[in-house]
Design an enzyme around this catalytic site. Structure first.
Site, short mmCIF file in Angstrom:
data_model
loop_
_atom_site.label_atom_id
_atom_site.label_comp_id
_atom_site.label_asym_id
_atom_site.label_seq_id
_atom_site.Cartn_x
_atom_site.Cartn_y
_atom_site.Cartn_z
CB ALA A 70 36.88 7.10 -76.67
CG ASP A 71 34.74 7.93 -70.21
OD1 ASP A 71 35.37 9.00 -70.19
OD2 ASP A 71 34.21 7.45 -69.20
CB THR A 72 40.53 6.39 -71.76
OG1 THR A 72 40.24 6.23 -73.15
CG2 THR A 72 41.73 5.51 -71.41
#
Length: 197
Positions: free
Chosen positions: A69-71
Site C-alpha cells: 500500500a502507498d498512502t
C-alpha cells in the site's frame, strides 16, 4: 492456509493487518524507491507505487499473497508528504487547520500462485479541527507528526485534531481494511478462515 506477505515496514500497517488476520503473515519491506512520475495524478501515482512495491517483494517468494500500500494526504490536489522537521510539521498543520483533506491509498494484492494482481485505490475525506498555534506547538513537541503524511496520526494523539471522517477510518491510518478484505475474498481467501486469528 495461504502465506501472506506484507510489503511494508510500517508498524501501523503491520498492526492493522494483524487486526484482520492475526500474526499469520511475514513482513518483507520493499526496496522500491518511489521516483517522481511527472504527469500522473495523485491516485495514479499511489497505485503505481503500490504495484511496484508488491512486484519488488514478489521477486523474493515463489508462492503466497503479497499486500502493499502507498498512502498520501491530499490538500487542494497537492500531495503532502512527511514533514521530518518540526518547523515543516508546524507549517503543514497551520495550513490544514479547519480544512477538509483527502487521504488516498493505492492498494495492491498480488497472488503469486494464480498470477493475479489486483490494484485499487481508496479515498477518505477528513475534516481537520481548528487548531490553535499553542496546540500545534504542543503536538509537534510530542514528535508524533514528524514521520506521518500530513503531519498527524489519527490513531494517536492526533485524534484530537480530527473532527470528522467520511469513509474508511483505517485508510487514514494506512491500510483500507474493508477494501483489502474484499480483494482477498476475490482471491479465495476469507479473513474468517480457521488459522487467521
Amino acid at each position: 492456509m495461504r502465506r501472506i506477505i506484507l510489503a511494508s515496514a510500517s508498524p501501523r500497517r503491520k498492526e492493522l493487518l494483524k487486526q484482520l488476520i492475526g500474526d499469520n503473515f511475514v513482513v518483507c519491506p520493499s526496496s522500491y524507491e518511489e521516483p517522481p512520475q511527472p504527469g500522473m495524478n495523485p491516485e495514479e501515482l499511489l497505485l503505481k507505487h503500490s504495484v511496484e512495491k508488491a512486484r519488488d517483494v514478489a521477486k523474493h517468494f515463489d508462492s503466497g499473497i503479497v499486500i502493499s500500500a502507498d498512502t498520501s494526504v491530499l490538500y487542494n490536489g497537492e500531495i503532502l508528504g512527511k514533514p521530518h522537521l518540526p518547523e515543516k510539521a508546524k507549517e503543514m498543520l497551520e495550513k490544514l487547520s479547519g480544512k477538509k483533506i483527502q487521504v488516498i491509498t493505492g492498494l495492491t494484492v498480488l497472488d503469486l500462485d494464480s498470477a493475479q494482481e489486483i490494484s485499487e485505490s481508496e479515498s477518505t475525506n477528513v475534516w481537520m479541527a481548528n487548531i490553535s498555534k499553542e496546540q500545534i506547538s504542543a503536538y509537534v513537541r510530542t514528535g508524533e507528526p514528524l514521520d506521518k503524511a500530513g503531519a498527524f496520526a489519527a490513531q494517536g494523539k492526533g485524534a484530537v485534531l480530527v473532527e470528522k471522517v467520511e469513509g474508511d477510518f483505517f485508510n487514514v491510518v494506512g491500510l483500507p481494511l474493508f477494501r483489502l478484505g474484499k480483494i482477498l475474498e476475490r482471491l479465495g481467501v476469507s479473513v474468517f478462515e480457521e488459522g487467521f486469528s
